[in-house]
Design a protein around this motif. Sequence first.
Motif, PDB file in Angstrom:
ATOM      1  N   GLU A 192       0.913  -1.143  -0.125  1.00  0.00           N
ATOM      2  CA  GLU A 192       0.052  -0.018   0.010  1.00  0.00           C
ATOM      3  C   GLU A 192       0.711   1.340   0.124  1.00  0.00           C
ATOM      4  OE1 GLU A 192      -2.653  -0.697   3.285  1.00  0.00           O
ATOM      5  OE2 GLU A 192      -4.156  -1.709   1.857  1.00  0.00           O
ATOM      6  N   PRO A 193       1.982   1.346   0.645  1.00  0.00           N
ATOM      7  CA  PRO A 193       2.513   2.492   0.567  1.00  0.00           C
ATOM      8  C   PRO A 193       3.296   3.070  -0.627  1.00  0.00           C
ATOM      9  CG  PRO A 193       3.480   1.468   2.643  1.00  0.00           C
ATOM     10  CD  PRO A 193       2.468   0.325   1.666  1.00  0.00           C
ATOM     11  N   VAL A 194       3.267   1.854  -1.924  1.00  0.00           N
ATOM     12  CA  VAL A 194       3.975   2.206  -2.876  1.00  0.00           C
ATOM     13  C   VAL A 194       3.022   2.528  -4.260  1.00  0.00           C
ATOM     14  CG1 VAL A 194       6.128   1.086  -2.304  1.00  0.00           C
ATOM     15  CG2 VAL A 194       4.416  -0.119  -3.501  1.00  0.00           C
ATOM     16  N   ALA A 195       1.813   2.091  -3.804  1.00  0.00           N
ATOM     17  CA  ALA A 195       0.868   2.195  -4.690  1.00  0.00           C
ATOM     18  C   ALA A 195       0.448   3.622  -4.900  1.00  0.00           C
ATOM     19  CB  ALA A 195      -0.507   1.682  -4.137  1.00  0.00           C
ATOM     20  N   LYS A 196       0.942   4.289  -5.687  1.00  0.00           N
ATOM     21  CA  LYS A 196       0.733   6.000  -6.095  1.00  0.00           C
ATOM     22  C   LYS A 196       0.257   5.979  -7.571  1.00  0.00           C
ATOM     23  CE  LYS A 196       3.761   7.092  -2.292  1.00  0.00           C
ATOM     24  NZ  LYS A 196       5.062   7.915  -1.789  1.00  0.00           N
ATOM     25  N   PRO A 197      -0.680   6.452  -8.024  1.00  0.00           N
ATOM     26  CA  PRO A 197      -1.083   6.864  -9.418  1.00  0.00           C
ATOM     27  C   PRO A 197      -0.044   7.792  -9.947  1.00  0.00           C
ATOM     28  CG  PRO A 197      -2.994   6.714  -7.974  1.00  0.00           C
ATOM     29  CD  PRO A 197      -1.717   6.517  -7.173  1.00  0.00           C
ATOM     30  N   LEU A 198       0.361   7.784 -11.278  1.00  0.00           N
ATOM     31  CA  LEU A 198       1.319   8.672 -11.856  1.00  0.00           C
ATOM     32  C   LEU A 198       0.422  10.119 -11.937  1.00  0.00           C
ATOM     33  CD1 LEU A 198       3.620   9.374 -13.359  1.00  0.00           C
ATOM     34  CD2 LEU A 198       2.808   8.648 -15.298  1.00  0.00           C
TER      35      LEU A 198
ATOM     36  N   PRO B 106      -3.607   1.641 -13.092  1.00  0.00           N
ATOM     37  CA  PRO B 106      -3.027   2.062 -11.833  1.00  0.00           C
ATOM     38  C   PRO B 106      -2.911   0.754 -10.919  1.00  0.00           C
ATOM     39  CG  PRO B 106      -4.416   3.692 -12.534  1.00  0.00           C
ATOM     40  CD  PRO B 106      -4.795   2.354 -13.449  1.00  0.00           C
ATOM     41  N   PHE B 107      -1.836   0.856 -10.331  1.00  0.00           N
ATOM     42  CA  PHE B 107      -1.492  -0.403  -9.240  1.00  0.00           C
ATOM     43  C   PHE B 107      -2.273  -0.138  -7.996  1.00  0.00           C
ATOM     44  CE2 PHE B 107       1.104  -1.871  -5.575  1.00  0.00           C
ATOM     45  CZ  PHE B 107       0.748  -3.435  -6.000  1.00  0.00           C
ATOM     46  N   ASN B 108      -3.282  -1.125  -7.613  1.00  0.00           N
ATOM     47  CA  ASN B 108      -4.205  -1.283  -6.517  1.00  0.00           C
ATOM     48  C   ASN B 108      -3.374  -2.387  -5.647  1.00  0.00           C
ATOM     49  OD1 ASN B 108      -6.125  -2.304  -4.643  1.00  0.00           O
ATOM     50  ND2 ASN B 108      -7.260  -0.556  -5.683  1.00  0.00           N
ATOM     51  N   ALA B 109      -2.837  -1.880  -4.424  1.00  0.00           N
ATOM     52  CA  ALA B 109      -2.213  -2.899  -3.596  1.00  0.00           C
ATOM     53  C   ALA B 109      -3.174  -3.987  -3.084  1.00  0.00           C
ATOM     54  CB  ALA B 109      -1.606  -2.245  -2.306  1.00  0.00           C
ATOM     55  N   ARG B 110      -4.457  -3.611  -2.675  1.00  0.00           N
ATOM     56  CA  ARG B 110      -5.299  -4.750  -2.146  1.00  0.00           C
ATOM     57  C   ARG B 110      -5.553  -5.581  -3.115  1.00  0.00           C
ATOM     58  NH1 ARG B 110      -6.150  -6.293   2.910  1.00  0.00           N
ATOM     59  NH2 ARG B 110      -5.827  -4.215   3.777  1.00  0.00           N
ATOM     60  N   GLU B 111      -6.107  -5.189  -4.223  1.00  0.00           N
ATOM     61  CA  GLU B 111      -6.656  -5.981  -5.435  1.00  0.00           C
ATOM     62  C   GLU B 111      -5.386  -6.922  -5.749  1.00  0.00           C
ATOM     63  OE1 GLU B 111      -9.687  -3.378  -7.958  1.00  0.00           O
ATOM     64  OE2 GLU B 111      -7.680  -3.737  -8.804  1.00  0.00           O
TER      65      GLU B 111
END
Length: 392
Positions: free
Chosen positions: A173-179, A377-382
Amino acid sequence: MVFWRKNNNIKDQEREERADRTIHRADDPGIEPPTEYDADIGPDLKHSLEQSEREVIEDLEEIPVPEHTPADDLHEREDLSDHTNEGGWFSRLTLGLSKSSHKLTSGITDMLTKSKLDENSLGDLEDLLIEADLGPKTAAKVIEGFSQKRFAADAGEREIRLALAETMAGILEPVAKPLDIQKPANGPFVILVCGVNGVGKTTTIGKLAEQMRHDGHKVMVAAGDTFRAAAYEQLKEWSRRTGSSFYAKDVGADAASVAFEAYEKAKAEKIDVLLIDTAGRLHNKLNLMAELEKIVRVLKKQDTSIPHVTLLVLDATTGQNAFAQVEAFKTMVDVTGLIVTKLDGSAKGGVLVGLADQFGVPVHAIGIGEKMQDMQPFNAREYANSLMGLPA
């Protein structure tokens, strides 16, 4: 007799000319426009033609035209929508990570078949995470967090998978950041894209260009890979398909000059986002890495803040080698974000958890196929749920 023949020939000629005017438009290439003239039509023929025209119009008026109902609008919106949780992105992600999740879940099943959850089985579970390419440090961290949770002696497979997914999501979760595109006032937002050979940089640039165009940005792509003619052609095609501007020089040109001139052109054309491709280079080839460093150095002559984003594209199938790539590129050009591709062809999806844990570099997006919608976009939970074979 002669009079009849003459009249008959005149009528035949008139029919042919009317047919020719009907079939051929005046603007058809190679066909001269027809010459208008007053036809000599008798009263009986004129009445017959007018009657036929009215009959045709009446027949058309009797054909029922279906009404466009609100239900039709709903169906159209559904056809165009993503259906994210109905066979859309999450389903594609789950399918893409099926090799990785099968490796993990089948290993957990085998482990529980042999023994109950205890200290020995925790060691086996850690080995399983290492085999899934989380890396030894991250696997140990996951097991430490996992062991702090309370489980019944007869804990089942699903409980273990849920707990592992929760622990992994906490790391991701800390690295899941949209551009985040923030166009400066004095020029375009510059994104430099780098990576080793064959990771899918050009395809990634095409997908990014399409998404940015969809968001209303005016995009330019620059062919900084001047080593391969094929790279030029591929990027040019992507620019055409995405409606982006395109800048390139001859094969063999200095890549740094391409980047420099592309920025000048993008600035003059009031471009919002400039995407710069670079040649694929092995991270252990110092001369090629030095050339990438030169591109950054030359761009900073335009503006010390550019490139605003430096993306490293990683191929998930490389597994643990991705750690060495991130370390080398980050040292050379200060990588600010990752895009991980080809997750659909890999049994090493756990590497993303390890990368997040070891480097903390933002993960902007992941790719699971070649289509435009196969990068999101990267989603940590998914991601954690898909990796453990769980629903969203």
